[in-house]
Design a protein around this motif. Structure first.
Motif, PDB file in Angstrom:
ATOM      1  N   THR A 245       4.407  21.011  13.159  1.00 58.95           N
ATOM      2  CA  THR A 245       3.991  19.658  13.512  1.00 58.95           C
ATOM      3  C   THR A 245       3.738  18.872  12.241  1.00 58.95           C
ATOM      4  O   THR A 245       3.791  19.410  11.126  1.00 58.95           O
ATOM      5  N   ASP A 246       3.452  17.585  12.407  1.00 54.08           N
ATOM      6  CA  ASP A 246       3.166  16.733  11.254  1.00 54.08           C
ATOM      7  C   ASP A 246       1.664  16.590  11.019  1.00 54.08           C
ATOM      8  O   ASP A 246       1.229  15.621  10.384  1.00 54.08           O
ATOM      9  N   GLN A 247       0.875  17.539  11.493  1.00 56.03           N
ATOM     10  CA  GLN A 247      -0.576  17.420  11.372  1.00 56.03           C
ATOM     11  C   GLN A 247      -1.013  17.397   9.910  1.00 56.03           C
ATOM     12  O   GLN A 247      -1.879  16.598   9.525  1.00 56.03           O
ATOM     13  N   GLU A 248      -0.429  18.249   9.085  1.00 53.43           N
ATOM     14  CA  GLU A 248      -0.822  18.293   7.676  1.00 53.43           C
ATOM     15  C   GLU A 248      -0.474  16.979   6.975  1.00 53.43           C
ATOM     16  O   GLU A 248      -1.238  16.484   6.146  1.00 53.43           O
TER      17      GLU A 248
ATOM     18  N   LEU B 194      -2.736  11.137   5.052  1.00 53.17           N
ATOM     19  CA  LEU B 194      -2.669   9.683   5.140  1.00 53.17           C
ATOM     20  C   LEU B 194      -4.068   9.074   5.238  1.00 53.17           C
ATOM     21  O   LEU B 194      -5.008   9.735   5.686  1.00 53.17           O
ATOM     22  N   PRO B 195      -4.213   7.810   4.848  1.00 49.97           N
ATOM     23  CA  PRO B 195      -5.478   7.111   5.123  1.00 49.97           C
ATOM     24  C   PRO B 195      -5.707   7.011   6.629  1.00 49.97           C
ATOM     25  O   PRO B 195      -4.761   7.068   7.424  1.00 49.97           O
ATOM     26  N   THR B 196      -6.949   6.848   7.007  1.00 50.25           N
ATOM     27  CA  THR B 196      -7.277   6.837   8.426  1.00 50.25           C
ATOM     28  C   THR B 196      -6.563   5.722   9.176  1.00 50.25           C
ATOM     29  O   THR B 196      -6.093   5.904  10.294  1.00 50.25           O
ATOM     30  N   VAL B 197      -6.434   4.555   8.548  1.00 54.88           N
ATOM     31  CA  VAL B 197      -5.810   3.421   9.225  1.00 54.88           C
ATOM     32  C   VAL B 197      -4.313   3.611   9.397  1.00 54.88           C
ATOM     33  O   VAL B 197      -3.688   2.899  10.198  1.00 54.88           O
ATOM     34  N   ALA B 198      -3.701   4.526   8.655  1.00 51.11           N
ATOM     35  CA  ALA B 198      -2.250   4.710   8.708  1.00 51.11           C
ATOM     36  C   ALA B 198      -1.833   5.886   9.577  1.00 51.11           C
ATOM     37  O   ALA B 198      -0.642   6.139   9.715  1.00 51.11           O
ATOM     38  N   ARG B 199      -2.780   6.589  10.167  1.00 50.26           N
ATOM     39  CA  ARG B 199      -2.439   7.764  10.967  1.00 50.26           C
ATOM     40  C   ARG B 199      -1.880   7.357  12.327  1.00 50.26           C
ATOM     41  O   ARG B 199      -2.108   6.250  12.806  1.00 50.26           O
TER      42      ARG B 199
ATOM     43  N   MET C 273       0.847  -1.183   0.000  1.00 50.90           N
ATOM     44  CA  MET C 273       0.000   0.000   0.000  1.00 50.90           C
ATOM     45  C   MET C 273       0.889   1.242   0.000  1.00 50.90           C
ATOM     46  O   MET C 273       1.778   1.374   0.847  1.00 50.90           O
ATOM     47  N   ALA C 274       0.658   2.159  -0.916  1.00 52.89           N
ATOM     48  CA  ALA C 274       1.461   3.375  -1.008  1.00 52.89           C
ATOM     49  C   ALA C 274       0.719   4.509  -0.319  1.00 52.89           C
ATOM     50  O   ALA C 274      -0.429   4.808  -0.651  1.00 52.89           O
ATOM     51  N   TYR C 275       1.387   5.136   0.638  1.00 50.84           N
ATOM     52  CA  TYR C 275       0.792   6.242   1.365  1.00 50.84           C
ATOM     53  C   TYR C 275       1.280   7.566   0.797  1.00 50.84           C
ATOM     54  O   TYR C 275       2.262   7.636   0.054  1.00 50.84           O
ATOM     55  N   ALA C 276       0.622   8.632   1.207  1.00 51.60           N
ATOM     56  CA  ALA C 276       0.977   9.958   0.709  1.00 51.60           C
ATOM     57  C   ALA C 276       2.355  10.369   1.196  1.00 51.60           C
ATOM     58  O   ALA C 276       2.795  10.001   2.272  1.00 51.60           O
ATOM     59  N   GLN C 277       3.032  11.132   0.372  1.00 51.72           N
ATOM     60  CA  GLN C 277       4.349  11.635   0.720  1.00 51.72           C
ATOM     61  C   GLN C 277       4.204  12.890   1.580  1.00 51.72           C
ATOM     62  O   GLN C 277       3.142  13.503   1.635  1.00 51.72           O
ATOM     63  N   PRO C 278       5.288  13.309   2.273  1.00 49.85           N
ATOM     64  CA  PRO C 278       5.217  14.537   3.062  1.00 49.85           C
ATOM     65  C   PRO C 278       4.819  15.719   2.196  1.00 49.85           C
ATOM     66  O   PRO C 278       5.018  15.708   0.977  1.00 49.85           O
TER      67      PRO C 278
END
Length: 254
Positions: A129-132, A137-142, A1-6
């Motif tokens: 912070t890393d909030q953005e 990210l998907p909900t399961v990956a937060r 699964m590929a997640y969003a980049q910073p």
């Protein structure tokens, strides 16, 4: 699964990158968060304009916390002498490698040395912070609450400020922000969290009954409930119920 980049906006603007390349620094910055953390490159940037005030042999290229604090203390003394200003929050965030802090700091240095203002350098709020990133990210990956503390409260912050109460307040603020984000997720996606409606929503609603008298002039008389207004055409029939009271027997002294 590929997640969003910073977030991409943490990178430096193109004109700032071209300006850094023109300075011919000792090594080209590839990772702003890492390369500007110890302050050596920042001192080298100022030395191009003020060579006598920035002898580079007095700056440490190490990455330890003591080396970072020593370099930045020298830079801050020079800034006070020249009546120049860099945001303290940006300096602290750069030392502790907070997201977006080094990029903001380099843009401020660019503005000071080139006299060219940049739009959006000072944002409405400083949120390193890393909030953005978490929101992308998907909900399961937060992050969980413990992971959020680890991401936003660096070990160097605890080493630089070993006061337990101060670090406790920082951790509480991180947890509070994490809980607010979770509450927003429950509102937007109640099915995932299996949120059940409260009893107040499940209970049957009855019309409210207000107590009033027959007329305003009848003050002091007993009040009775006012019936709710009926829709047009609706009829209500009333039936009188008679209750037979039992006969009372008098007590006779025998």
């Amino acid at each position: 699964m590929a997640y969003a980049q910073p977030p991409k906006k943490t990178g430096l603007p193109r004109e700032v990158v071209k300006w850094l390349q023109s300075l011919d620094l000792s090594f080209p910055p590839k990772n702003a968060r890492r390369d500007f953390s110890n302050g050596y490159l920042v001192a080298e940037m100022f030395s191009r304009r003020y060579p006598e005030d920035f002898p580079m042999h007095s700056y440490d290229r190490g990455t330890s916390l003591s080396a970072k604090q020593g370099n930045w203390s020298q830079i801050e003394r020079f800034l006070q002498k020249q009546k120049l200003h860099l945001m303290k929050e940006a300096i602290d965030g750069t030392i502790h490698c907070k997201p977006g802090a080094a990029e903001l700091l380099v843009q401020e240095v660019y503005t000071i040395l080139t006299k060219q203002s940049m739009k959006g350098v000072r944002g409405p709020e400083l949120d390193f912070t890393d909030q953005e990133y978490q929101e992308q990210l998907p909900t399961v990956a937060r992050s969980t609450a413990s992971k959020a503390i680890k991401n936003n409260l660096k070990i160097t912050e605890i080493m630089a400020e070993p006061n337990i109460s101060t670090n406790q307040r920082k951790a509480e603020a991180i947890i509070h922000r994490h809980l607010e984000q979770k509450a927003a997720e429950r509102v937007h996606n109640p099915g995932r969290f299996k949120v059940k409606p409260p009893l107040g929503q499940l209970a049957a609603r009855r019309p409210l009954v207000s107590w009033c008298s027959e007329s305003p002039a009848s003050a002091g008389t007993a009040s009775k409930p006012c019936l709710p207004s009926l829709q047009s055409g609706a009829t209500v029939s009333f039936k009188e119920i008679k209750v037979r009271q039992p006969a009372r027997r008098s007590l006779v002294n025998y």
